[in-house]
Design a protein around this motif. Structure first.
Motif, short mmCIF file in Angstrom:
data_model
loop_
_atom_site.label_atom_id
_atom_site.label_comp_id
_atom_site.label_asym_id
_atom_site.label_seq_id
_atom_site.Cartn_x
_atom_site.Cartn_y
_atom_site.Cartn_z
N PHE A 6 14.55 -69.33 14.76
CA PHE A 6 14.70 -70.36 13.74
C PHE A 6 14.69 -71.72 14.44
N THR A 7 13.79 -72.60 14.01
CA THR A 7 13.70 -73.93 14.60
C THR A 7 13.97 -74.98 13.52
N GLY A 8 14.27 -76.18 13.97
CA GLY A 8 14.50 -77.28 13.04
C GLY A 8 15.41 -78.31 13.65
N PRO A 9 15.57 -79.45 12.96
CA PRO A 9 16.41 -80.53 13.50
C PRO A 9 17.88 -80.14 13.50
N ALA A 10 18.66 -80.85 14.28
CA ALA A 10 20.10 -80.63 14.29
C ALA A 10 20.66 -80.89 12.90
N GLY A 11 21.52 -79.97 12.44
CA GLY A 11 22.13 -80.13 11.13
C GLY A 11 21.38 -79.50 9.99
N VAL A 12 20.25 -78.84 10.29
CA VAL A 12 19.45 -78.24 9.21
C VAL A 12 19.98 -76.87 8.80
N LEU A 100 14.81 -55.47 29.29
CA LEU A 100 15.83 -54.50 29.67
C LEU A 100 15.87 -53.30 28.74
N SER A 101 15.39 -53.47 27.49
CA SER A 101 15.45 -52.36 26.54
C SER A 101 14.37 -52.52 25.49
N PRO A 102 13.55 -51.50 25.25
CA PRO A 102 12.49 -51.60 24.24
C PRO A 102 13.02 -51.66 22.82
N SER A 103 14.28 -51.24 22.60
CA SER A 103 14.84 -51.26 21.24
C SER A 103 15.59 -52.55 20.93
N LEU A 104 15.69 -53.44 21.90
CA LEU A 104 16.43 -54.68 21.69
C LEU A 104 15.65 -55.64 20.80
N ARG A 105 16.35 -56.27 19.83
CA ARG A 105 15.79 -57.30 18.98
C ARG A 105 16.61 -58.57 19.14
N VAL A 106 15.94 -59.72 19.04
CA VAL A 106 16.61 -61.01 19.26
C VAL A 106 16.33 -61.95 18.10
N VAL A 107 17.39 -62.56 17.59
CA VAL A 107 17.27 -63.69 16.66
C VAL A 107 17.81 -64.91 17.39
N ALA A 108 16.96 -65.93 17.56
CA ALA A 108 17.34 -67.10 18.35
C ALA A 108 17.33 -68.35 17.48
N THR A 109 18.09 -69.35 17.91
CA THR A 109 18.04 -70.67 17.27
C THR A 109 17.70 -71.70 18.35
N ARG A 110 16.85 -72.64 17.98
CA ARG A 110 16.39 -73.63 18.96
C ARG A 110 15.78 -74.80 18.20
N LEU A 111 15.76 -75.97 18.81
CA LEU A 111 15.11 -77.12 18.18
C LEU A 111 13.62 -76.88 18.02
N SER A 112 13.01 -76.22 19.02
CA SER A 112 11.59 -75.88 18.96
C SER A 112 11.43 -74.44 19.42
N SER A 113 10.21 -73.92 19.35
CA SER A 113 10.00 -72.51 19.66
C SER A 113 10.25 -72.20 21.13
N LEU A 114 10.52 -70.92 21.42
CA LEU A 114 10.71 -70.48 22.81
C LEU A 114 9.40 -70.49 23.58
N GLY A 115 8.30 -70.24 22.85
CA GLY A 115 6.99 -70.23 23.50
C GLY A 115 6.73 -68.98 24.31
N ILE A 116 7.21 -67.83 23.83
CA ILE A 116 7.00 -66.57 24.56
C ILE A 116 6.12 -65.64 23.73
N GLY A 118 4.71 -62.78 21.42
CA GLY A 118 5.32 -61.95 20.39
C GLY A 118 6.38 -62.65 19.57
N GLU A 119 6.63 -63.90 19.83
CA GLU A 119 7.68 -64.63 19.10
C GLU A 119 7.20 -64.99 17.69
N HIS A 120 8.06 -64.80 16.71
CA HIS A 120 7.81 -65.24 15.34
C HIS A 120 8.73 -66.43 15.07
N VAL A 121 8.14 -67.54 14.61
CA VAL A 121 8.89 -68.78 14.43
C VAL A 121 9.02 -69.09 12.94
N VAL A 122 10.23 -69.40 12.52
CA VAL A 122 10.48 -69.86 11.15
C VAL A 122 11.07 -71.26 11.24
N GLY A 123 10.30 -72.25 10.82
CA GLY A 123 10.77 -73.63 10.87
C GLY A 123 11.59 -73.97 9.64
#
Length: 815
Positions: A6-12, A100-116, A118-123
């Motif tokens: 999830f990306t977006g400005p601070a406070g969104v 480290l694990s094929p079954s691991l899933r990650v939900v991240a928050t950042r101002l902009s995308s990670l840029g890796i 397979g990443e799915h970005v929701v602005g």
């Protein structure tokens, strides 16, 4: 999907949204979920340590990677990585964690995308806020207003949500630009203070800070919008941060070229550097990814803008860094260069630009129209820089900028800053060592603007200025400027009444253009020379000139030459020009072409020509519709020379429909402005006009006719064109006035309808000043300025500042 960011400005609301998603996914039989605070993590080792801490792995001598992999592979895990801004490296730390694990899933928050991979970005963007002027009964449907009221109700402050002042709530939402954090902070204060008190508190420049948010979070960056902005700013690399704070000197959108000027290093303070277009674009892209800068929609070169909330913060950082004075100078250079490039392209259509500039068009006027829109979107910066240059008597740069902007205001149909600036700068230039070429061109534009915007009262001054400027450009052997000046002599003849000079200018311009093999100018001067010949009764010569003009524009297809030639041909006997008329675009095509030119001079002329053609074919409905369009244009753009045409045509429509009273009224309106018209009216209907009006006089009786005409003349000075516009729309079968588009000025709107304070605000609005600047000048808060502006727009029936400015000029409230 292994990674969702999830990306977006601070406070969104990235953290809240990610947390809600993880809760929903794990509520029943989903994977085990853990929240990992990644705000202080920079490397893969930092991230793995934070993940191990979140999973509460026991201390062991085994390597951390092995222990973490073993824990993650026992069962599916879902990790919430909150605040990944500082993570960097190759491979990316999140990629290391996923490995480290094929079954691991990650939900991240950042101002902009990670840029890796397979990443799915929701602005996530701020909630839409209702624009000023939105009807009160629809404000509750705004997502931002709904969230604010919901948060107030949740807090159970005893605030009456059902009867809340939603107009003030909507303004609060606009002040925080729909950011959910800002709405939550404001809503938490309701109860202790009313929405109106909160708005006054914000207007005073104070910051609203909470001890903790509704969800109990005590993290400093969630306690105020400023803290959130400071955190976002701290996440930027030094070059991006520098560009962000220097963007604050632009009041409106800025192109990459403009940003490159302010992004350059300060001499003797920073290492010498002039960033390339690509480098600046990369920096802007970073700011856009961080949701700190917004792309500005619209045609033309891409431009970017800071919303007011961020601009104020960035300006504070600029001042803190001691860069404001240098950045303001850089903006001045950037804006002047921008205007000269855009105005030069438009000048190419008028003969002032180089051959390369003049050849840019594709025959549709698209380039010129785009340049007009680009200048319009930067008008606040253009005004500010021009005032700055005039104020410090920078004659050279001031004349460059004002001359470049002259075609812009000439096309638009009204002006509030270029004409006065040109007059002031030229007074100084006559006593200074300024390049004669620059002074001469500035004089040409000053004369042309005076003729267009002041009308016959400026005739003598316009004639003298053009004569002086032409003597200067002839001595300099500047052919392009000479052609421009000669065209201005012809276009201003209805103001100067110098028809002998116009005839000489037509001949000289045609000779000069053909000698230079400039087909564009040759086609235009053929048309003008033909109009002069037609006016003097030399019909055969006019037909011959029309043929020469058509030959010149056969391959160039210059829209202005085509329009002028059509105006010439439509005024000649049809049996003599039937073959020529078939080689020119139709009147409807040329009307569309004139509209794309975005030039206040050509569209009304073509609309009147189309109405004249319809009248000749006895199509009263179409003639009325074209008159209505022309009257709307004249009303909106304050184009004085097109209104008599439309009113005379509408009088003929009224006679055709048997409405003699209306015909007498419209004749009275037209006769108050029956100056010689430009360039030449379509003679088939113009020649018939006196006899038709005499018929009306006979039917009504001379006394009744005179009284009606006198009333029409008086109405023209009070209600402008509201009455004939109503009639034209009715005769054309269009909607009535009450159902018309909101851009039409309300009938009966007079200066007396405004309070003295509103009149003061309106005059300031015409100068292009911001609400903050107006508040400082008039001794009121920006909020009060805004309320006065809304009242002005409502009383005048206009949509915004531009139409209010046009209204003010029409009614003599601005100069």
């Amino acid at each position: 999907m292994r990674v969702l960011t999830f990306t977006g400005p601070a406070g969104v609301g990235k953290t809240w949204t990610a947390s809600e998603l993880v809760r929903c996914l794990t509520e029943h039989t989903g994977p085990r979920a853990f929240s990992v605070t990644a705000r202080n993590a920079r490397s893969a080792q930092d991230l793995l340590g934070a993940a191990a801490s979140a999973l509460e792995l026991p201390v062991s001598w085994a390597p951390l990677v092995e222990r973490l992999a073993a824990a993650l592979n026992r069962e599916p895990h879902l990790l919430l990585l909150d605040g990944c801004e500082r993570l960097e490296g190759r491979p990316h730390p999140v990629e290391v964690l996923l490995g480290l694990s094929p079954s691991l899933r990650v939900v991240a928050t950042r101002l902009s995308s990670l840029g890796i991979p397979g990443e799915h970005v929701v602005g996530l963007d701020p909630l839409p806020v209702p624009p000023p002027g939105t009807p009160v009964d629809t404000l509750r449907d705004s997502p931002a207003v709904r969230l604010f009221l919901t948060r107030v109700a949740d807090a159970q402050h005893g605030f009456d949500v059902e009867h809340a002042d939603v107009a003030t709530v909507a303004e609060l939402c606009r002040r925080v630009h729909g950011l959910p954090l800002g709405l939550e902070i404001l809503a938490a204060r309701v109860g202790a203070e009313s929405p109106a008190a909160l708005l006054a508190y914000i207007d005073s420049g104070q910051e609203i800070v909470l001890q903790r948010t509704r969800r109990g979070q005590a993290e400093p960056r969630h306690l105020s919008l400023r803290a959130a902005l400071e955190w976002s700013y701290s996440m930027l690399d030094p070059h991006a941060a520098r560009l962000l704070r220097r963007m604050s000197v632009f009041a409106g959108p800025a192109t990459i070229d403009m940003l490159a000027v302010v992004a350059a290093a300060i001499p003797h303070k920073e290492p010498a550097a002039h960033p390339s277009y690509t480098q600046v674009l990369d920096l802007v892209s970073t700011l856009v990814d961080h949701r700190l800068v917004d792309p500005f929609p619209g045609p033309g070169e891409p431009a970017f803008v800071l919303v007011e909330l961020l601009r104020d913060f960035a300006l504070e950082q600029l001042v803190h860094q001691g860069e404001q004075a240098w950045a303001e100078e850089a903006r001045t250079r950037a804006v002047v260069d921008f205007a000269v490039r855009r105005g030069g392209g438009m000048d190419g259509g008028n003969g002032l630009g180089s051959g390369r500039d003049a050849a840019r068009g594709d025959g549709t006027g698209r380039d010129d129209g785009t340049a007009q829109e680009e200048l319009a979107r930067s008008e606040e910066d253009l005004r500010a820089v021009l005032r700055r240059l005039v104020g410090r008597s920078d004659l050279r740069e001031g004349l460059r900028l004002a001359s470049a902007l002259a075609p812009f205001v000439l096309r638009r149909g009204y002006d509030g800053f270029v004409g006065p600036a040109l007059s002031s700068l030229l007074r100084g230039a006559r006593q200074a060592d300024i390049d004669d070429r620059l002074v001469a061109r500035a004089m040409l534009w000053q004369a042309r603007l005076s003729a267009q915007l002041e009308g016959p009262s400026a005739g003598a001054e316009v004639q003298a200025t053009l004569a002086e400027a032409l003597r200067l450009v002839r001595r300099l052997d500047d052919h392009q400027a000479t052609l421009l000046g000669l065209s201005f002599v012809l276009e201003t003849a209805p103001v100067t009444l110098d028809f002998a000079g116009a005839a000489e200018a037509a001949g000289e311009g045609l000779h000069l253009a053909e000698a230079a093999r400039d087909a564009r100018w040759a086609g235009r001067f053929c048309a003008w020379a033909g109009m002069v010949a037609s006016r003097m009764g030399r019909t055969a010569e006019a037909v011959s000139l029309a043929r020469r003009g058509v030959e010149h524009v056969e391959t160039i297809r210059d829209p202005r030459a085509l329009i002028l030639l059509t105006l010439l041909v439509s005024g000649l006997p049809p049996e003599l020009v039937r073959e020529l008329a078939g080689t020119l675009p139709s009147v409807d095509e040329l009307t569309s072409m004139a509209r794309r030119l975005d030039d206040s001079r050509y569209e009304p002329q073509m609309l009147c020509t189309a109405a004249g053609v319809a009248l000749r074919e006895r199509d009263l409905r179409t003639a009325a519709a074209r008159c209505a369009e022309c009257l709307r244009l004249g009303q909106r753009q304050a184009v004085w020379d097109s209104l008599p045409y439309a009113l005379m045509l509408l009088a003929l429509v009224a006679v055709g429909r048997g409405n003699y009273i209306e015909a007498a009224l419209f004749h009275g309106m037209a006769r108050s402005r029956l100056d010689p018209l430009q360039p030449m009216p379509p003679s088939p209907w113009f020649d018939e006009y006196p006899s038709v009006i005499e018929e009306v006089r006979q039917v009504l009786g001379r006394r009744a006719f005179g009284a009606l005409a006198q009333r029409g003349e008086a109405d023209m000075h009070v209600n402008s064109v509201a009455v004939p516009l109503d009639y034209a729309e009715s005769a054309a079968g269009l909607r009535r006035a009450a159902e018309r588009r909101t851009s039409s000025v309300r009938p009966g709107a007079k200066p007396e309808a405004l309070t003295p304070r509103e009149k003061e605000v309106l005059v300031e609005l015409t100068t292009g000043a911001t609400n903050k600047q107006i508040s400082a000048r008039l001794g009121m808060t920006p909020k009060t300025v805004m309320h006065h502006s809304m009242a002005i727009y409502r009383k005048l029936g206009v949509r915004g500042r531009a139409e209010a400015t046009a209204w003010a000029f029409r009614h003599g409230m601005a100069h």
